[in-house]
Design a protein around this motif. Structure first.
Motif, short mmCIF file in Angstrom:
data_model
loop_
_atom_site.label_atom_id
_atom_site.label_comp_id
_atom_site.label_asym_id
_atom_site.label_seq_id
_atom_site.Cartn_x
_atom_site.Cartn_y
_atom_site.Cartn_z
N LEU A 117 -3.64 -6.11 19.28
CA LEU A 117 -3.67 -6.90 18.06
C LEU A 117 -2.72 -8.09 18.20
N GLU A 118 -3.21 -9.25 17.83
CA GLU A 118 -2.38 -10.45 17.80
C GLU A 118 -2.29 -10.89 16.34
N ARG A 119 -1.10 -11.28 15.89
CA ARG A 119 -0.94 -11.67 14.48
C ARG A 119 -0.28 -13.02 14.37
N LYS A 120 -0.78 -13.81 13.43
CA LYS A 120 -0.17 -15.10 13.12
C LYS A 120 0.03 -15.14 11.61
N HIS A 121 1.29 -15.12 11.19
CA HIS A 121 1.60 -15.10 9.77
C HIS A 121 1.54 -16.51 9.20
N ARG A 122 0.85 -16.62 8.10
CA ARG A 122 0.75 -17.88 7.37
C ARG A 122 1.36 -17.68 5.99
N LYS A 123 1.26 -18.66 5.13
CA LYS A 123 1.90 -18.58 3.81
C LYS A 123 1.41 -17.38 3.00
N ASN A 124 0.11 -17.26 2.79
CA ASN A 124 -0.45 -16.19 1.96
C ASN A 124 -1.38 -15.25 2.71
N THR A 125 -1.56 -15.50 4.00
CA THR A 125 -2.46 -14.68 4.80
C THR A 125 -1.83 -14.37 6.15
N THR A 126 -2.44 -13.43 6.83
CA THR A 126 -2.10 -13.15 8.22
C THR A 126 -3.40 -13.17 9.01
N ASP A 127 -3.45 -14.01 10.04
CA ASP A 127 -4.60 -14.03 10.94
C ASP A 127 -4.40 -12.91 11.95
N VAL A 128 -5.29 -11.94 11.94
CA VAL A 128 -5.21 -10.82 12.88
C VAL A 128 -6.35 -10.98 13.88
N THR A 129 -5.98 -11.03 15.16
CA THR A 129 -6.97 -11.12 16.22
C THR A 129 -7.05 -9.77 16.91
N PHE A 130 -8.24 -9.20 16.90
CA PHE A 130 -8.53 -7.93 17.54
C PHE A 130 -9.03 -8.26 18.95
N VAL A 131 -8.38 -7.69 19.97
CA VAL A 131 -8.66 -8.06 21.36
C VAL A 131 -8.97 -6.80 22.18
N LEU A 132 -10.03 -6.89 22.99
CA LEU A 132 -10.42 -5.81 23.89
C LEU A 132 -10.71 -6.38 25.28
N PRO A 133 -10.62 -5.54 26.32
CA PRO A 133 -11.01 -5.99 27.66
C PRO A 133 -12.48 -6.39 27.69
N LYS A 134 -12.84 -7.14 28.71
CA LYS A 134 -14.19 -7.71 28.82
C LYS A 134 -15.31 -6.70 28.67
N ARG A 161 -12.34 -10.02 25.05
CA ARG A 161 -13.20 -10.28 23.89
C ARG A 161 -12.33 -10.20 22.66
N ALA A 162 -12.63 -11.04 21.65
CA ALA A 162 -11.77 -11.06 20.47
C ALA A 162 -12.51 -11.59 19.25
N VAL A 163 -11.95 -11.25 18.10
CA VAL A 163 -12.39 -11.82 16.83
C VAL A 163 -11.14 -11.91 15.94
N THR A 164 -11.04 -12.98 15.18
CA THR A 164 -9.91 -13.18 14.28
C THR A 164 -10.37 -13.05 12.84
N VAL A 165 -9.59 -12.31 12.06
CA VAL A 165 -9.90 -12.09 10.65
C VAL A 165 -8.66 -12.49 9.83
N ALA A 166 -8.85 -13.33 8.83
CA ALA A 166 -7.76 -13.71 7.93
C ALA A 166 -7.65 -12.66 6.83
N LEU A 167 -6.49 -12.04 6.72
CA LEU A 167 -6.26 -10.98 5.74
C LEU A 167 -5.12 -11.37 4.81
N ALA A 168 -5.17 -10.88 3.60
CA ALA A 168 -4.12 -11.16 2.63
C ALA A 168 -2.78 -10.67 3.18
N ALA A 169 -1.75 -11.48 2.98
CA ALA A 169 -0.41 -11.10 3.43
C ALA A 169 0.08 -9.90 2.64
#
Length: 91
Positions: A2-19, A50-58
């Motif tokens: 899991l990769e996370r990027k905290h923003r003001k009101n949300t957190t972008d969570v990137t779900f990552v798996l091997p190829k 492989r990955a997908v990013t989802v913006a979730l409420a902080a």
């Protein structure tokens, strides 16, 4: 992973798996997409993962799992916890 990027009101969570582990298409399903398979499909990245990013409420908690081809459900080792057969994610 899991990769996370905290923003003001949300957190972008990137779900990552091997190829290719597991092989075939994989989506992340959970409370943030009403458990709808295919709503968030992991796509190839230039580094071979492989990955997908989802913006979730902080400051929220979500349940999720991965769903691969053949109705194969599996967990995320880097989740914040596990309960009721699901992974937990705190943003």
């Amino acid at each position: 992973m899991l990769e996370r990027k905290h923003r003001k009101n949300t957190t972008d969570v990137t779900f990552v798996l091997p190829k290719d582990t597991p092989p075939g298409p994989v989506s992340v399903v959970g409370t943030f997409n009403e458990w709808r398979p295919g709503a968030h499909v992991l796509e190839p990245r230039t580094d071979g993962t492989r990955a997908v990013t989802v913006a979730l409420a902080a400051k929220s908690t979500h349940s999720f799992r991965y769903l691969a081809a053949g109705d194969y459900w599996f967990d995320e080792a880097a989740a914040d916890g596990h309960a009721d057969g699901n992974n937990r994610l705190n943003t």
